[in-house]
Design an enzyme around this catalytic site. Structure first.
Site, PDB file in Angstrom:
ATOM      1  N   ARG A  11       0.743  13.888  -3.638  1.00 54.47           N
ATOM      2  CA  ARG A  11       1.301  12.590  -3.283  1.00 54.47           C
ATOM      3  C   ARG A  11       1.184  11.488  -4.448  1.00 54.47           C
ATOM      4  NH1 ARG A  11      -2.145  10.852   1.924  1.00 54.47           N
ATOM      5  NH2 ARG A  11      -1.125   8.879   1.578  1.00 54.47           N
ATOM      6  N   SER A  13       0.476   8.494  -4.592  1.00 51.65           N
ATOM      7  CA  SER A  13      -0.591   7.181  -4.522  1.00 51.65           C
ATOM      8  C   SER A  13      -1.444   7.342  -5.737  1.00 51.65           C
ATOM      9  CB  SER A  13      -1.090   7.247  -3.179  1.00 51.65           C
ATOM     10  OG  SER A  13      -2.120   8.246  -2.966  1.00 51.65           O
ATOM     11  N   LYS A  83      -9.130  15.832   5.033  1.00 57.46           N
ATOM     12  CA  LYS A  83      -9.035  14.979   6.219  1.00 57.46           C
ATOM     13  C   LYS A  83      -7.577  14.788   6.610  1.00 57.46           C
ATOM     14  CE  LYS A  83      -9.399  10.287   4.326  1.00 57.46           C
ATOM     15  NZ  LYS A  83      -8.203   9.666   4.836  1.00 57.46           N
ATOM     16  N   ASP A  84      -6.657  14.763   5.695  1.00 56.85           N
ATOM     17  CA  ASP A  84      -5.294  14.543   6.010  1.00 56.85           C
ATOM     18  C   ASP A  84      -4.274  15.755   6.462  1.00 56.85           C
ATOM     19  OD1 ASP A  84      -5.761  11.930   5.475  1.00 56.85           O
ATOM     20  OD2 ASP A  84      -5.056  11.947   3.319  1.00 56.85           O
ATOM     21  N   SER A 127      -7.616   3.340  12.684  1.00 56.40           N
ATOM     22  CA  SER A 127      -7.862   4.652  13.142  1.00 56.40           C
ATOM     23  C   SER A 127      -8.397   4.439  14.578  1.00 56.40           C
ATOM     24  CB  SER A 127      -8.981   5.225  12.128  1.00 56.40           C
ATOM     25  OG  SER A 127      -9.661   6.176  12.809  1.00 56.40           O
ATOM     26  N   LEU A 128      -7.946   5.032  15.573  1.00 51.79           N
ATOM     27  CA  LEU A 128      -8.776   4.802  16.913  1.00 51.79           C
ATOM     28  C   LEU A 128     -10.101   5.454  16.987  1.00 51.79           C
ATOM     29  CD1 LEU A 128      -8.621   3.869  19.696  1.00 51.79           C
ATOM     30  CD2 LEU A 128      -7.327   6.105  20.265  1.00 51.79           C
ATOM     31  N   ARG A 129     -10.136   6.558  16.214  1.00 54.34           N
ATOM     32  CA  ARG A 129     -11.775   7.385  15.671  1.00 54.34           C
ATOM     33  C   ARG A 129     -12.598   6.208  15.331  1.00 54.34           C
ATOM     34  NH1 ARG A 129     -14.275   8.012  11.376  1.00 54.34           N
ATOM     35  NH2 ARG A 129     -12.531   7.698  10.092  1.00 54.34           N
ATOM     36  N   ARG A 130     -12.083   5.492  14.545  1.00 50.65           N
ATOM     37  CA  ARG A 130     -13.004   4.288  14.022  1.00 50.65           C
ATOM     38  C   ARG A 130     -13.263   3.377  15.034  1.00 50.65           C
ATOM     39  NH1 ARG A 130     -10.652   4.155   8.096  1.00 50.65           N
ATOM     40  NH2 ARG A 130     -12.088   5.810   6.882  1.00 50.65           N
ATOM     41  N   ARG A 147      -2.109  -0.735   6.997  1.00 55.46           N
ATOM     42  CA  ARG A 147      -1.558   0.606   6.368  1.00 55.46           C
ATOM     43  C   ARG A 147      -1.347   0.267   4.937  1.00 55.46           C
ATOM     44  NH1 ARG A 147       1.677   4.300   9.201  1.00 55.46           N
ATOM     45  NH2 ARG A 147       1.475   5.350   7.283  1.00 55.46           N
ATOM     46  N   ASN A 149      -1.581   1.978   0.848  1.00 53.15           N
ATOM     47  CA  ASN A 149      -2.471   2.501  -0.190  1.00 53.15           C
ATOM     48  C   ASN A 149      -3.767   1.745  -0.138  1.00 53.15           C
ATOM     49  OD1 ASN A 149      -2.078   0.649  -2.193  1.00 53.15           O
ATOM     50  ND2 ASN A 149      -0.372   1.858  -2.827  1.00 53.15           N
ATOM     51  N   GLN A 151      -5.234   0.029  -2.457  1.00 57.97           N
ATOM     52  CA  GLN A 151      -5.170  -1.195  -3.282  1.00 57.97           C
ATOM     53  C   GLN A 151      -4.351  -2.243  -2.451  1.00 57.97           C
ATOM     54  OE1 GLN A 151      -4.409   1.606  -4.678  1.00 57.97           O
ATOM     55  NE2 GLN A 151      -4.903   1.755  -7.018  1.00 57.97           N
ATOM     56  N   ARG A 153      -4.481  -2.550   0.759  1.00 54.44           N
ATOM     57  CA  ARG A 153      -5.290  -2.700   2.072  1.00 54.44           C
ATOM     58  C   ARG A 153      -6.111  -3.893   1.448  1.00 54.44           C
ATOM     59  NH1 ARG A 153      -6.400   2.841   5.661  1.00 54.44           N
ATOM     60  NH2 ARG A 153      -4.393   3.715   5.231  1.00 54.44           N
ATOM     61  N   CYS A 238      -4.149  15.347  13.140  1.00 51.09           N
ATOM     62  CA  CYS A 238      -4.885  14.155  12.030  1.00 51.09           C
ATOM     63  C   CYS A 238      -4.864  12.876  12.711  1.00 51.09           C
ATOM     64  CB  CYS A 238      -4.405  14.237  10.880  1.00 51.09           C
ATOM     65  SG  CYS A 238      -4.545  15.803  10.074  1.00 51.09           S
TER      66      CYS A 238
END
Length: 307
Positions: A11, A13, A83-84, A127-130, A147, A149, A151, A153, A238
């Site tokens: 990717r 990024s 993880k992705d 992330s709903l997990r978080r 959302r 990258n 930097q 965020r 994911c």
């Protein structure tokens, strides 16, 4: 001697490029007969930033273009954040190696000059997990999507849009941003995503991956096997709020898991230990246990946050 030339897909990024260059640097040091070129590309997941990942097809959208480049022989390997990766990997595009694990924890990042979260503003995470796990630590907090990258965020955080954001320690450290980390969440309190902090190298079934035989960290590989087995059994993509984190110690492996029942909206967590040679079976066993609601009950997520 003529060098063997390979192309590694990534990717575009900044973090993805840094991670891919870690693999290229390793190749230069351990296999000087190999000359690796980096080919970056923007994926569908990188282009769509106004919706949650589960609304646009999950994080499989981060690998779609990379898979196509491999199949079209434009690249020889791809480097991913494990993880992705989706749980289903095409047979013709196997995962051929795993890196050693960076710090697997999630971290709290505060605006510059702040010492604690400003809970009059939302905590940023998509992330709903978080969120399911952070609600126990910050019961009074609101959560909102962030959302973009790394930097982007952090820039949104410093602009005052959020009271804090939650990110992965591994990405922060690989980008040289460890100094912006305000606090670490123990993996017992916030279980990470399956594969978090491990890099995966993906190749073609008909390709030559011999140069990566001594790249794989076996501890990380066994941990990833247990984690992905747990998530795969629960049919979690994911973007699904399912988490798994394994730790190898000698011949044993310990696995923590978080399960979210989509039907009842209830969350459960639990853990199991066993021999590392049975990492895959351990993941299935823990998944079955939590599916029966036999773990620690974390509560009901009866509404979706603004994520």
């Amino acid at each position: 001697m003529q060098k063997k030339k390979i192309v590694i897909g990534s990717r575009e990024s900044a973090l993805a490029v840094v991670q891919s260059r870690l693999v290229i640097t390793w190749l230069k040091e351990h296999h000087p007969e190999v000359e690796a070129q980096l080919l970056t590309m923007k994926t569908t997941g990188d282009k769509i930033l106004d919706r949650r990942l589960d609304q646009i097809g999950g994080k499989g959208l981060f690998v779609k273009e990379l898979d196509r480049a491999l199949l079209d022989h434009k690249t020889d390997f791809s480097v991913h954040s494990t993880k992705d990766l989706p749980m289903e990997i095409p047979e013709e595009l196997p995962l051929v190696a795993f890196s050693s694990r960076e710090d697997p924890r999630d971290v709290l990042v505060l605006p510059k000059g702040q010492e604690r979260p400003d809970l009059t503003k939302p905590i940023g995470t998509s992330s709903l997990r978080r969120i399911i796990q952070l609600k126990r630590l910050f019961p009074e907090a609101e959560f909102q999507s962030v959302r973009g990258n790394l930097q982007t965020r952090i820039r949104k955080l410093d602009e005052g849009q959020y009271g804090a954001i939650v990110l992965a320690a591994a990405g922060m450290k690989r980008m040289g941003l460890a100094g912006r980390i305000s606090g670490y969440f123990d993996t017992a309190d916030v279980i990470p995503s399956a594969g978090q902090a491990v890099l995966a190298v993906q190749g073609r079934r008909d390709g030559d991956a011999s140069m990566f035989l001594d790249f794989t960290d076996q501890d990380a590989a066994d941990e990833v096997t247990a984690e992905r087995s747990f998530v795969t059994y629960l049919n979690g993509g994911c973007s699904s709020p399912i988490a798994a984190h394994a730790q190898v110690s000698g011949g044993e492996i310990h696995l923590d898991g978080l399960y979210f029942d989509e039907n009842t909206r209830e969350a459960f967590r639990g853990n199991l230990s066993g021999g590392r040679e049975k990492a895959e079976q351990l993941g299935v066993k823990l998944a079955q246990m939590l599916q029966r609601h036999e773990g620690e009950y974390l509560g009901t997520e009866d509404r979706e946050e603004n994520i």
